[in-house]
Design a protein around this motif. Structure first.
Motif, PDB file in Angstrom:
ATOM      1  N   ILE A  34      44.913  24.089  44.334  1.00  0.00           N
ATOM      2  CA  ILE A  34      43.744  23.690  45.253  1.00  0.00           C
ATOM      3  C   ILE A  34      43.092  24.871  45.632  1.00  0.00           C
ATOM      4  CG2 ILE A  34      44.182  21.228  45.033  1.00  0.00           C
ATOM      5  CD1 ILE A  34      44.995  21.800  47.924  1.00  0.00           C
ATOM      6  N   TYR A  35      43.727  26.114  45.803  1.00  0.00           N
ATOM      7  CA  TYR A  35      43.236  27.325  46.684  1.00  0.00           C
ATOM      8  C   TYR A  35      43.210  28.246  45.734  1.00  0.00           C
ATOM      9  CZ  TYR A  35      44.913  24.426  50.513  1.00  0.00           C
ATOM     10  OH  TYR A  35      45.432  23.403  51.307  1.00  0.00           O
ATOM     11  N   CYS A  38      40.561  30.783  46.638  1.00  0.00           N
ATOM     12  CA  CYS A  38      40.403  31.126  47.902  1.00  0.00           C
ATOM     13  C   CYS A  38      40.841  32.569  48.046  1.00  0.00           C
ATOM     14  CB  CYS A  38      41.242  30.003  48.830  1.00  0.00           C
ATOM     15  SG  CYS A  38      41.132  30.505  50.554  1.00  0.00           S
ATOM     16  N   CYS A  41      44.067  32.514  51.118  1.00  0.00           N
ATOM     17  CA  CYS A  41      44.977  31.336  51.341  1.00  0.00           C
ATOM     18  C   CYS A  41      46.349  31.380  50.928  1.00  0.00           C
ATOM     19  CB  CYS A  41      44.298  30.235  50.574  1.00  0.00           C
ATOM     20  SG  CYS A  41      42.666  29.343  51.049  1.00  0.00           S
ATOM     21  N   ASN A  47      49.177  22.571  47.799  1.00  0.00           N
ATOM     22  CA  ASN A  47      49.226  21.208  48.075  1.00  0.00           C
ATOM     23  C   ASN A  47      49.788  20.787  49.275  1.00  0.00           C
ATOM     24  OD1 ASN A  47      47.817  20.701  45.809  1.00  0.00           O
ATOM     25  ND2 ASN A  47      49.635  20.686  44.498  1.00  0.00           N
ATOM     26  N   ASN A  90      41.959  21.137  51.935  1.00  0.00           N
ATOM     27  CA  ASN A  90      42.561  20.623  50.738  1.00  0.00           C
ATOM     28  C   ASN A  90      41.850  19.552  50.018  1.00  0.00           C
ATOM     29  OD1 ASN A  90      43.272  18.456  52.080  1.00  0.00           O
ATOM     30  ND2 ASN A  90      45.461  18.869  52.592  1.00  0.00           N
ATOM     31  N   ARG A  91      40.855  18.917  50.511  1.00  0.00           N
ATOM     32  CA  ARG A  91      40.211  18.113  49.911  1.00  0.00           C
ATOM     33  C   ARG A  91      39.069  17.693  50.704  1.00  0.00           C
ATOM     34  NH1 ARG A  91      39.863  13.002  52.454  1.00  0.00           N
ATOM     35  NH2 ARG A  91      41.572  12.755  53.947  1.00  0.00           N
ATOM     36  N   ASP A  93      34.465  16.216  50.422  1.00  0.00           N
ATOM     37  CA  ASP A  93      33.461  15.896  49.935  1.00  0.00           C
ATOM     38  C   ASP A  93      32.192  15.860  50.550  1.00  0.00           C
ATOM     39  OD1 ASP A  93      32.919  12.791  50.614  1.00  0.00           O
ATOM     40  OD2 ASP A  93      34.881  12.859  49.919  1.00  0.00           O
ATOM     41  N   ASN A 115      35.747  22.804  48.231  1.00  0.00           N
ATOM     42  CA  ASN A 115      36.864  23.787  48.098  1.00  0.00           C
ATOM     43  C   ASN A 115      36.729  24.739  49.028  1.00  0.00           C
ATOM     44  OD1 ASN A 115      38.330  22.571  45.706  1.00  0.00           O
ATOM     45  ND2 ASN A 115      36.477  23.230  44.430  1.00  0.00           N
ATOM     46  N   THR A 116      38.003  25.348  49.478  1.00  0.00           N
ATOM     47  CA  THR A 116      38.001  26.602  50.312  1.00  0.00           C
ATOM     48  C   THR A 116      37.733  27.751  49.649  1.00  0.00           C
ATOM     49  OG1 THR A 116      39.618  25.312  51.615  1.00  0.00           O
ATOM     50  CG2 THR A 116      39.532  27.660  52.113  1.00  0.00           C
ATOM     51  N   LEU A 132      33.319  27.598  52.858  1.00  0.00           N
ATOM     52  CA  LEU A 132      33.268  26.637  51.629  1.00  0.00           C
ATOM     53  C   LEU A 132      32.541  26.680  50.697  1.00  0.00           C
ATOM     54  CD1 LEU A 132      33.752  23.516  54.267  1.00  0.00           C
ATOM     55  CD2 LEU A 132      35.713  24.897  53.354  1.00  0.00           C
ATOM     56  N   ASN A 133      33.022  26.057  49.689  1.00  0.00           N
ATOM     57  CA  ASN A 133      32.101  25.765  48.305  1.00  0.00           C
ATOM     58  C   ASN A 133      31.884  24.333  47.972  1.00  0.00           C
ATOM     59  OD1 ASN A 133      32.286  25.499  45.161  1.00  0.00           O
ATOM     60  ND2 ASN A 133      30.837  26.876  45.647  1.00  0.00           N
TER      61      ASN A 133
END
Length: 189
Positions: A34-35, A38, A41, A47, A90-91, A93, A115-116, A132-133
């Motif tokens: 998820i990074y 980044c 990160c 996770n 990490n999550r 919206d 996302n970061t 952030l994106n």
């Protein structure tokens, strides 16, 4: 003809054998990084355990943002009131109810996944330097220079008051929309 028949049988056998572990029916899946995008990160666990989640609205209620945060844990359990160090989303919206306009910046209404891009720092309920994106109907870059967690009682119990905290920030900007520089300040409450 015989070579064609043997080749067809071999292909059938090979294709039947490549479907994973037939004894258990399970196939291994790789975790999603998820990074991956980044820049810094590398100290944050892939996770990793979420130690904080937040929900905030823009002051004019034109959008709401939900974020879950992770940090560098070294495998230990987080105590958010004592944690200091790198922090990433990490999550997350973002929901924009109606289009936002400022000068030449148009931010379309819709749902965005966050996302970061650049990890920030967390200490004593303050998040600093988080980039952030947000991907959705447009691609947004959001810079969170400083944000503070709400704390209704004891300022040292940020994560223990409610399952979901609120972030307050007067130093958050939508830096760009689809690559077009924007620098639209937003106030989170």
């Amino acid at each position: 003809m015989r070579k064609i028949l043997i080749s067809a049988i071999m292909l059938t056998i090979l294709s039947a054998c490549t479907g994973g572990d037939n004894n258990s029916g399970n196939t291994a899946t790789q975790p999603v990084n998820i990074y991956a995008g980044c820049a810094n990160c590398n100290t944050i666990n892939l996770n990793g355990q979420e130690f904080l989640s937040t929900v905030s609205n823009e002051i004019n209620n034109s959008f709401s943002i939900r974020l879950g945060f992770s940090g560098a844990t070294n495998g230990s359990v987080y105590d958010v009131s004592n944690y200091q160090g790198s922090v990433a989303v990490n999550r997350g919206d973002l929901t924009i109810q109606q289009g936002l306009y400022q000068g030449y910046c148009l931010i379309p209404a819709g749902n965005y996944i966050i996302n970061t891009m650049t990890a920030g720092q967390y200490s004593a309920g303050i998040i600093q330097g988080l980039k952030l994106n947000a991907a959705g109907p447009a691609n947004l870059i959001i810079q969170m220079d400083v944000a503070q967690l709400s704390s209704q009682n004891n300022r040292y119990q940020y994560g223990n008051l409610l399952p979901v905290q609120r972030l307050f920030s007067t130093r958050t900007y939508i830096e760009s929309v689809n690559g077009q520089y924007c620098n639209l300040p937003v106030i989170l409450q």
